[in-house]
Write a protein that holds these residues in place. Structure first.
Motif, PDB file in Angstrom:
ATOM      1  N   VAL A  26      63.677 -14.318   4.330  1.00 55.03           N
ATOM      2  CA  VAL A  26      65.063 -13.839   4.370  1.00 55.03           C
ATOM      3  C   VAL A  26      65.825 -14.398   3.178  1.00 55.03           C
ATOM      4  CG1 VAL A  26      67.250 -14.085   5.626  1.00 55.03           C
ATOM      5  CG2 VAL A  26      65.166 -13.443   6.851  1.00 55.03           C
ATOM      6  N   TYR A  66      64.823 -12.214  13.719  1.00 58.01           N
ATOM      7  CA  TYR A  66      64.382 -13.464  13.095  1.00 58.01           C
ATOM      8  C   TYR A  66      63.134 -14.037  13.768  1.00 58.01           C
ATOM      9  CZ  TYR A  66      68.944 -13.078  10.942  1.00 58.01           C
ATOM     10  OH  TYR A  66      70.022 -12.607  10.242  1.00 58.01           O
ATOM     11  N   MET A  69      60.530 -14.898  11.075  1.00 54.64           N
ATOM     12  CA  MET A  69      61.005 -15.536   9.846  1.00 54.64           C
ATOM     13  C   MET A  69      60.343 -16.897   9.659  1.00 54.64           C
ATOM     14  SD  MET A  69      64.883 -16.314   8.549  1.00 54.64           S
ATOM     15  CE  MET A  69      65.200 -17.693   9.637  1.00 54.64           C
ATOM     16  N   ILE A  72      63.607 -19.092   4.336  1.00 53.39           N
ATOM     17  CA  ILE A  72      64.893 -18.511   3.962  1.00 53.39           C
ATOM     18  C   ILE A  72      65.353 -19.105   2.637  1.00 53.39           C
ATOM     19  CG2 ILE A  72      66.115 -20.188   5.412  1.00 53.39           C
ATOM     20  CD1 ILE A  72      68.243 -17.928   5.807  1.00 53.39           C
TER      21      ILE A  72
END
Length: 363
Positions: A26, A66, A69, A72
């Motif tokens: 992300v 998310y 994920m 980030i």
């Protein structure tokens, strides 16, 4: 392993089911300053498992889960609000690093909404103390020439910050303000009475040469890199950057098997060369030329090019999902490319504050 285009079904706050993207990486965010203004919102949405995103080109809203994920990348001019949330990422075993834009346009009032420079430098050091060196990347972005900012002025600004960050960062990333190519930037500068000067090949080379010399003479030894620039200035030791950078992710999170599988990375141990029947044993290790050394005994090899073909022509970033929204950054920088107008950004900031935990940034 999940692909960047994979979709899953999620349950929205309303209880309704909806299809969502489930990115592994992300970006937060190229289009607004999430750490500075929306950190609480983001971490609340992370706990709830998803957020909503509106496509700036067609206005269609979609959802980002998310659940998958693993990493980030934060972008910010004031990431101090992240400090109280970083432990949560560690608890979730989610990797991160910060692209920290630390400019000095105080005298010229080009960034009226950011904290004083000395506070931003202190924040940089606090983040490095928390996350470790290498996880906070210094950006002086963009380099702007005007009728009152010369190449010499820019170099002096870089020198003053660079001396402060010498022991706190490995890299300096910069770009040359390309006003003509960005209508919003051109409009915002002209609207705010900033008499800009376009960079050309001669001025870019002059700046690059002097920056490289400064980096060497002052003992910084930073990696120097440009963001999204066509010009090749490698003769000064300045590379083309990947801001969403798989090499850096591999260095920082090579023990995360899911992330390595997504990036198509093999982690290997160094092996000594085998002896031939006519030679004594050769203990020189066999390491591929393109290997990324992680420890003296472990290295990584990428099996594919992860570049995001949907970005600008000269952008080197790898595939990620950006979760930001244009017209939402109340830093109100005079040269902003992400806000159509200051009024729109402030209006959306107020909308956010009226519903700070909504699935969209704007409430």
């Amino acid at each position: 392993m999940a692909k960047s285009t994979d979709k899953i079904w999620i349950t929205l706050d309303s209880g309704v089911s909806a299809e969502a993207q489930a990115p592994v990486i992300v970006s937060a965010s190229r289009s607004t300053d999430i750490p500075a203004f929306y950190a609480d919102w983001f971490f609340e949405r992370l706990k709830r498992g998803y957020s909503a995103w509106t496509n700036p080109f067609n206005g269609v809203t979609s959802y980002v889960s998310y659940s998958r994920m693993r990493f980030i990348v934060f972008w910010s001019k004031n990431p101090k609000p992240l400090l109280e949330h970083l432990d949560y990422l560690a608890e979730r075993n989610i990797g991160c690093y910060i692209q920290y834009t630390l400019n000095d346009y105080e005298t010229e009032s080009l960034e009226k909404g950011v904290p004083p420079l000395n506070q931003r430098i202190e924040t940089f050091k606090m983040l490095v103390d928390k996350l470790g060196k290498g996880r906070v990347v210094w950006r002086f972005d963009p380099m702007i020439l005007t009728d009152i900012i010369s190449i010499g002025d820019l170099l002096e600004k870089v020198k003053n910050i660079g001396d402060e960050l010498k022991d706190y960062t490995e890299k300096l990333v910069f770009s040359f303000a390309d006003i003509a190519s960005y209508r919003k930037v051109k409009s915002n500068l002209e609207k705010n009475g900033v008499n800009y000067i376009e960079w050309d090949e001669v001025s870019m080379n002059e700046f690059a040469s002097k920056l490289s010399e400064m980096n060497r003479k002052r003992g910084w030894n930073f990696e120097l890199a440009t963001c999204g620039e066509k010009i090749d200035i490698e003769q000064y030791g300045i590379e083309h950057n990947r801001c969403v950078d798989d090499d850096l992710m591999i260095r920082l999170a090579y023990q995360d098997k899911d992330l390595m599988d997504f990036l198509k990375v093999n982690i290997r141990r160094v092996q000594p060369s085998a002896p031939s029947m006519f030679e004594e044993f050769d203990d020189t290790p066999i390491i591929p030329a393109d290997a990324i050394m992680l420890t003296p005994d472990i290295y990584a090899v990428k099996q594919k090019n992860n570049r995001d073909k949907g970005q600008r022509q000269f952008c080197g970033c790898i595939v990620s999902k950006d979760i930001g929204q244009y017209n939402t950054c109340p830093h109100l920088c005079e040269y902003c490319y992400a806000n159509t107008s200051k009024e729109a950004a402030v209006a959306n900031w107020k909308r956010h504050n009226s519903n700070p935990n909504g699935d969209k940034i704007i409430g």
